[in-house]
Write a protein that holds these residues in place. Structure first.
Motif, short mmCIF file in Angstrom:
data_model
loop_
_atom_site.label_atom_id
_atom_site.label_comp_id
_atom_site.label_asym_id
_atom_site.label_seq_id
_atom_site.Cartn_x
_atom_site.Cartn_y
_atom_site.Cartn_z
N LEU A 13 0.83 -1.20 0.00
CA LEU A 13 0.00 0.00 0.00
C LEU A 13 0.87 1.26 0.00
CD1 LEU A 13 -3.00 0.88 0.23
CD2 LEU A 13 -2.62 1.05 2.70
N ARG A 27 6.11 14.92 -12.32
CA ARG A 27 5.26 13.78 -12.65
C ARG A 27 4.38 14.04 -13.87
NH1 ARG A 27 0.54 10.67 -9.31
NH2 ARG A 27 0.42 8.95 -10.80
N GLY A 52 -8.69 3.90 -6.30
CA GLY A 52 -7.34 4.20 -5.81
C GLY A 52 -6.91 5.56 -6.31
N ASP A 79 -10.93 5.66 -2.51
CA ASP A 79 -9.63 5.32 -1.94
C ASP A 79 -9.83 4.79 -0.52
OD1 ASP A 79 -6.57 6.24 -3.01
OD2 ASP A 79 -6.72 5.61 -0.90
N SER A 80 -9.00 3.83 -0.15
CA SER A 80 -9.11 3.24 1.20
C SER A 80 -8.49 4.14 2.27
CB SER A 80 -8.46 1.86 1.22
OG SER A 80 -7.13 1.94 0.76
N GLN A 81 -7.68 5.12 1.85
CA GLN A 81 -7.00 5.98 2.83
C GLN A 81 -7.60 7.39 2.78
OE1 GLN A 81 -2.65 4.99 3.50
NE2 GLN A 81 -2.79 4.68 1.28
N SER A 106 -13.07 0.42 -0.58
CA SER A 106 -12.34 -0.45 -1.50
C SER A 106 -13.35 -1.32 -2.25
CB SER A 106 -11.32 -1.26 -0.70
OG SER A 106 -10.51 -2.00 -1.57
N ALA A 124 -5.16 3.58 -11.84
CA ALA A 124 -3.83 4.04 -12.23
C ALA A 124 -2.86 3.80 -11.08
CB ALA A 124 -3.86 5.53 -12.60
N ASN A 125 -1.84 3.05 -11.32
CA ASN A 125 -0.78 2.80 -10.32
C ASN A 125 -1.34 2.17 -9.05
OD1 ASN A 125 1.33 4.17 -11.88
ND2 ASN A 125 0.20 6.03 -11.41
N VAL A 126 -2.38 1.38 -9.17
CA VAL A 126 -3.00 0.84 -7.96
C VAL A 126 -3.19 -0.68 -7.98
CG1 VAL A 126 -5.34 1.40 -8.74
CG2 VAL A 126 -4.94 1.06 -6.34
N GLU A 129 -1.24 -2.98 -5.87
CA GLU A 129 -1.37 -2.84 -4.42
C GLU A 129 -2.55 -3.63 -3.86
OE1 GLU A 129 -1.26 1.22 -2.94
OE2 GLU A 129 0.20 1.82 -4.44
C1 SAM Z 1 0.34 4.83 -5.82
S1 SAM Z 1 -1.17 5.57 -5.32
C2 SAM Z 1 -1.82 6.11 -6.89
C3 SAM Z 1 -2.88 7.17 -6.76
C4 SAM Z 1 -3.44 7.69 -8.08
N1 SAM Z 1 -4.18 6.68 -8.81
C5 SAM Z 1 -2.33 8.23 -8.93
O1 SAM Z 1 -1.94 7.58 -9.91
O2 SAM Z 1 -1.83 9.30 -8.58
C6 SAM Z 1 -2.25 4.18 -4.96
C7 SAM Z 1 -3.53 4.58 -4.25
O3 SAM Z 1 -4.41 3.47 -4.22
C8 SAM Z 1 -4.98 3.36 -2.94
N2 SAM Z 1 -5.30 1.95 -2.73
C9 SAM Z 1 -4.43 0.91 -2.67
N3 SAM Z 1 -5.07 -0.24 -2.49
C10 SAM Z 1 -6.40 0.07 -2.43
C11 SAM Z 1 -7.56 -0.70 -2.26
N4 SAM Z 1 -7.51 -2.03 -2.10
N5 SAM Z 1 -8.75 -0.05 -2.24
C12 SAM Z 1 -8.81 1.29 -2.39
N6 SAM Z 1 -7.74 2.07 -2.56
C13 SAM Z 1 -6.54 1.47 -2.58
C14 SAM Z 1 -3.93 3.89 -2.00
O4 SAM Z 1 -4.50 4.35 -0.78
C15 SAM Z 1 -3.31 5.03 -2.82
O5 SAM Z 1 -3.96 6.25 -2.60
#
Ligand code: SAM
Length: 205
Positions: A13, A27, A52, A79-81, A106, A124-126, A129
């Protein structure tokens, strides 16, 4: 982007304390939001869910683009956070954009949403995780309307690790595509994206 994973529950995460790195100034040239806006094939009034969404690096430009297309689009940022959304909201003042509804949660929260109400989903980028990906794919199929589009953009296992997660956390795009085709999606398209990413696009059957 992901150097300090050790204190996180399942090790992958992205830490909310590092949220500022998602908006660092270079970025936009490495991961231009316009590229994903193009791949999402948006239309006037589209309902878009960003899973995410983090600080809204993509969700905010998507909402701005939707507003340019017409009056009725909407973005759900999931988002989970919840701390991520403080950063997202701080960006919105003075912008002309479609409404962004933030949803802390989530996969389970997606499964509680109305079926078939979303036109476009971005991850994107998630994806790398997320521990329970089969359940997430089922949830994406649940929220998307027939002919709705999912766009997954994530770090390529063969890409540079100067940024992003370590190689061993990265997912093979072909297996992502195969999982989607087993979860109610067709017309799978896999392409290189940015310099170190891949995109997988698929249509809800
Ligand atoms: C690397 S960041 C990318 C954020 C955004 N998509 C970007 O590209 O800027 C990954 C995000 O996904 C969220 N995330 C990760 N696992 C998740 C899940 N199972 N459910 C919801 N959100 C999640 C994290 O809290 C984080 O904010």
């Amino acid at each position: 982007m992901h150097q300090e994973h050790h204190h996180c529950s399942h090790g992958r995460l992205f830490p909310a304390e590092a949220a500022a790195r998602l908006d660092e100034p270079t970025r936009k040239s490495r991961q231009p939001p316009e590229t994903l806006i193009g791949l999402l094939d948006l239309f006037s009034g589209a309902k878009v869910l960003d899973f995410g969404a983090g600080t809204g690096f993509f969700a905010v430009p998507i909402a701005q683009h939707l507003r340019k297309l017409g009056a009725n689009g909407k973005v759900w940022a999931v988002d989970s956070q919840p701390a991520m959304f403080d950063h997202l909201r701080a960006k919105l003042a003075g912008l002309d954009l479609a409404p962004i509804e933030t949803l802390v949660g989530s996969t389970d929260e997606l499964l509680q949403m109305e079926a078939g109400n979303i036109d476009r989903v971005l991850l994107a980028n998630v994806l790398h995780e997320v521990p329970d990906r089969p359940k997430l794919y089922a949830a994406l199929a649940h929220i998307l309307a027939p002919q709705g589009l999912v766009l997954i953009v994530d770090w390529h296992p063969e890409g540079s690790t100067d940024h992003g997660p370590p190689k061993e956390h990265r997912l093979d795009p072909k297996s992502v595509g195969e999982s989607l085709s087993q979860s109610g999606f067709n017309r799978i398209e896999i392409s290189p994206c940015f310099s170190d990413h891949y995109s997988v696009r698929a249509i809800r059957s």
